[in-house]
Every structure is written in structure tokens, then in C-alpha cells.
Design an enzyme around this catalytic site. Structure first.
Site, PDB file in Angstrom:
ATOM      1  N   ASN A   9     -13.214 -11.647  30.346  1.00  0.00           N
ATOM      2  CA  ASN A   9     -11.999 -12.239  30.741  1.00  0.00           C
ATOM      3  C   ASN A   9     -11.978 -13.474  31.026  1.00  0.00           C
ATOM      4  O   ASN A   9     -12.271 -13.602  32.239  1.00  0.00           O
ATOM      5  CB  ASN A   9     -11.158 -11.100  31.496  1.00  0.00           C
ATOM      6  CG  ASN A   9      -9.835 -11.670  31.943  1.00  0.00           C
ATOM      7  OD1 ASN A   9      -9.379 -12.587  31.308  1.00  0.00           O
ATOM      8  ND2 ASN A   9      -9.153 -11.129  32.835  1.00  0.00           N
ATOM      9  N   LYS A  11      -9.390 -15.515  31.445  1.00  0.00           N
ATOM     10  CA  LYS A  11      -8.565 -15.863  32.300  1.00  0.00           C
ATOM     11  C   LYS A  11      -7.956 -17.415  31.703  1.00  0.00           C
ATOM     12  O   LYS A  11      -8.313 -17.609  30.462  1.00  0.00           O
ATOM     13  CB  LYS A  11      -8.649 -15.935  33.796  1.00  0.00           C
ATOM     14  CG  LYS A  11      -9.218 -14.509  34.210  1.00  0.00           C
ATOM     15  CD  LYS A  11      -9.344 -14.394  35.519  1.00  0.00           C
ATOM     16  CE  LYS A  11      -9.980 -12.833  35.963  1.00  0.00           C
ATOM     17  NZ  LYS A  11      -9.831 -12.628  37.295  1.00  0.00           N
ATOM     18  N   HIS A  95      -3.565  -6.042  33.671  1.00  0.00           N
ATOM     19  CA  HIS A  95      -4.350  -6.939  34.681  1.00  0.00           C
ATOM     20  C   HIS A  95      -3.787  -7.068  36.171  1.00  0.00           C
ATOM     21  O   HIS A  95      -2.528  -7.470  35.806  1.00  0.00           O
ATOM     22  CB  HIS A  95      -4.914  -8.222  34.094  1.00  0.00           C
ATOM     23  CG  HIS A  95      -6.203  -8.646  34.956  1.00  0.00           C
ATOM     24  ND1 HIS A  95      -5.946  -9.463  36.027  1.00  0.00           N
ATOM     25  CD2 HIS A  95      -7.401  -8.614  34.575  1.00  0.00           C
ATOM     26  CE1 HIS A  95      -6.997  -9.677  36.402  1.00  0.00           C
ATOM     27  NE2 HIS A  95      -7.867  -9.193  35.589  1.00  0.00           N
ATOM     28  N   GLU A  97      -3.775  -9.383  38.047  1.00  0.00           N
ATOM     29  CA  GLU A  97      -3.135 -10.616  38.201  1.00  0.00           C
ATOM     30  C   GLU A  97      -1.637 -10.669  37.326  1.00  0.00           C
ATOM     31  O   GLU A  97      -0.805 -11.620  37.750  1.00  0.00           O
ATOM     32  CB  GLU A  97      -4.165 -11.818  37.662  1.00  0.00           C
ATOM     33  CG  GLU A  97      -5.361 -12.034  38.499  1.00  0.00           C
ATOM     34  CD  GLU A  97      -6.356 -12.597  37.887  1.00  0.00           C
ATOM     35  OE1 GLU A  97      -6.714 -12.952  36.768  1.00  0.00           O
ATOM     36  OE2 GLU A  97      -7.544 -12.146  38.603  1.00  0.00           O
ATOM     37  N   GLU A 165     -10.385  -1.801  38.295  1.00  0.00           N
ATOM     38  CA  GLU A 165     -10.745  -3.008  39.068  1.00  0.00           C
ATOM     39  C   GLU A 165     -10.129  -2.872  40.232  1.00  0.00           C
ATOM     40  O   GLU A 165      -8.952  -3.172  40.420  1.00  0.00           O
ATOM     41  CB  GLU A 165      -9.953  -4.187  37.984  1.00  0.00           C
ATOM     42  CG  GLU A 165     -10.702  -4.340  36.722  1.00  0.00           C
ATOM     43  CD  GLU A 165     -10.623  -5.727  36.161  1.00  0.00           C
ATOM     44  OE1 GLU A 165     -11.639  -6.172  35.837  1.00  0.00           O
ATOM     45  OE2 GLU A 165      -9.346  -6.123  36.063  1.00  0.00           O
ATOM     46  N   GLY A 171     -12.621 -11.496  41.873  1.00  0.00           N
ATOM     47  CA  GLY A 171     -13.102 -12.829  42.014  1.00  0.00           C
ATOM     48  C   GLY A 171     -13.370 -13.027  43.556  1.00  0.00           C
ATOM     49  O   GLY A 171     -13.350 -14.307  44.047  1.00  0.00           O
ATOM     50  N   SER A 210     -16.027  -8.832  40.407  1.00  0.00           N
ATOM     51  CA  SER A 210     -17.465  -9.224  40.809  1.00  0.00           C
ATOM     52  C   SER A 210     -18.440  -8.654  40.344  1.00  0.00           C
ATOM     53  O   SER A 210     -19.409  -8.747  40.673  1.00  0.00           O
ATOM     54  CB  SER A 210     -17.350  -9.356  42.499  1.00  0.00           C
ATOM     55  OG  SER A 210     -16.223  -9.985  42.944  1.00  0.00           O
TER      56      SER A 210
END
Ligand code: PGA
Length: 251
Positions: A9, A11, A95, A97, A165, A171, A210
Site C-alpha cells: 500500500n 498510500k 483502511h 486512515e 491492522e 507506521g 509495521s
């Protein structure tokens, strides 16, 4: 047997030229991989170029998001049909985000999952608890709600991939331990078994948060971890190829 998947991904990273270079390196680095699936999710602006770059290879194209309408006055949105048209096979949906910055709710995720399936796309549906929810001890109820509401009304599960996730691991460099991740993966498979019976044994559940080439080996050794959704480490060819090699050697 569940075939592993490694999805990158990207992003909101990479120009078209950078995307082509990275996709080319991944394509060339995976020619000898005979099992599993490698998926790249570049930004919308690079989907076409990456699609052209990976043509004829085993690498597949994904989008990072889509809207749940076919067409119309929805400024700034992209339809499932447009993603099919540009050559996507997969689409990441829900996701964290998207949930955090764009306020996507489980109902939106559900509409998108259903619409993606209708368009012939394979959704990678993301679920996972925040740090606050983990500390409160409500990881299971959060994940249970996200899975059940996300799949509400979905009868055929075989084209769906789930990505677990934990938001606190995305991240941050704070990867879940293999045992922590496996516990939730097993829990998710249990929910899927309640909903879909033995079909649940064929559903791929990816871990994300991560992931690097150094920690993937122990994660992928877990029974219910069927691959990885990779953010930061998918932006460099050697890191991403390292993850793929470590998975393909183990599953
Ligand atoms: P990360 O992102 O690998 O950078 O933690 C994972 C993701 O958001 O899918």
C-alpha cells in the site's frame, strides 16, 4: 490451502516516474516466485502506468479506495467500474486512515465491499483496533463489529480478503507480536466460521502494521496469518522483495 498474499500500500507516495521504477523492480524481482500473490496499490494517478509496467507478470494491481456508486455527480470520487477499466483486480477498503481522516464508517465499508464484489473486484477489507481501544481491552468487540458490519449482507465470501491492522502498529514501528496477531486472526476466522461455515477456512487474513523483511518470518509462521498488507516497507524494492521472499519460503 490458502495462497499467501503480499500487498504493498503505497498510500500518498510516488510520482508516476517513481511508481514505474518501483513496479518494474518488483516485477523483475518476483519472476521466480511461483506461488502466492503479489499486489501493488499505487496512488490513483499512477494506476495506469503501474498497470502497464506489470502487464504480463504475476504482479496484480489494486486501488487504495473507491466510492460505492457507479457514476454521477460525486466530485473527486472513483467508481468500481473505473478501477476495473484501468486493470485493478483488488481494492483496499476501510483502511484505518480512511476511517480516521475521512470518517468512513462500517456502513460505508459495507457498501463499498458489496459494490466492489458486484463490479468483479476483490476487496481487501481492513479492520483493527486503536491504541485506546486496545488499552480498554475491547479489541475483540471492535474487530467483531467491523467484520460483521463490513460483511453485512455479503453471501459469497470467496473473493474477499481481510486485513487485520492494529491501528497502533501502523507506521509506528510497533509491530504486534506473532502471538498477539495470531490471537486476533484466529478470532476473526472464528467469526467467519460462524457466518460462512467451512468456507471460512479458505479466506485469506493478512496482517498489517509495521511489517518488515525482518519481522515477517515469525508472523507468517502463524497458522492464521496468510500474508501481509505493507505500507512503509513497500516503498523500497529491496525491503518489499525481502518480505515476499521470506513469505514464499515459509507458506
Ligand atoms: P505500515 O502500514 O506498514 O507502514 O505500518 C501498513 C498499512 O497501513 O497498511
Amino acid at each position: 490451502m490458502r495462497e499467501w498474499i503480499v500487498a504493498g500500500n503505497w498510500k500518498m507516495h510516488n510520482t508516476i516516474a517513481e511508481s514505474i521504477a518501483l513496479a518494474k523492480a518488483i516485477k523483475e524481482g518476483t519472476t521466480t516466485i511461483k506461488n502466492g500473490e503479489v499486489v501493488l496499490a499505487p496512488p490513483f494517478t499512477a494506476l495506469f502506468s503501474v498497470g502497464e509496467t506489470i502487464k504480463g507478470s504475476n504482479v496484480q494491481l489494486a486501488a487504495q479506495n473507491m466510492f460505492y456508486e457507479d457514476k454521477g455527480a460525486y466530485t473527486g470520487e472513483i467508481s468500481p467500474g473505473m478501477l476495473k477499466d484501468i486493470g485493478c483486480t483488488y481494492v483496499i477498503i476501510g483502511h484505518s486512515e480512511r476511517r480516521k481522516y475521512f470518517h468512513e464508517q462500517d456502513q460505508d465499508v459495507n457498501l463499498k465491499v458489496k459494490k466492489a464484489l458486484m463490479a468483479g473486484l476483490k476487496p481487501i477489507m481492513c479492520v483493527g483496533e486503536t491504541d485506546e481501544e486496545r488499552v480498554k481491552g475491547i479489541t475483540r468487540s471492535v474487530v467483531d463489529r467491523q467484520v460483521k458490519q463490513g460483511l453485512n449482507g455479503v453471501e459469497k465470501i470467496d473473493n474477499i480478503v481481510i486485513a487485520y491492522e492494529p491501528v497502533w502498529a501502523i507506521g509506528t514501528g510497533k509491530v504486534a507480536t506473532p502471538a498477539e496477531a495470531e490471537e486476533v486472526h484466529k478470532f476473526i476466522r472464528g467469526i467467519l466460521k460462524d457466518l460462512y461455515g467451512s468456507m471460512a477456512n479458505d479466506i485469506r487474513i493478512l496482517y498489517g502494521g509495521s511489517v518488515t523483511k525482518d519481522n515477517i518470518g515469525d508472523l507468517i509462521a502463524m497458522e492464521d496469518i496468510d500474508g501481509a498488507l505493507v505500507g512503509g516497507a513497500s516503498l523500497k524494492a529491496d525491503g518489499f522483495l525481502g518480505i515476499i521472499k521470506n513469505i514464499s519460503g515459509k507458506k
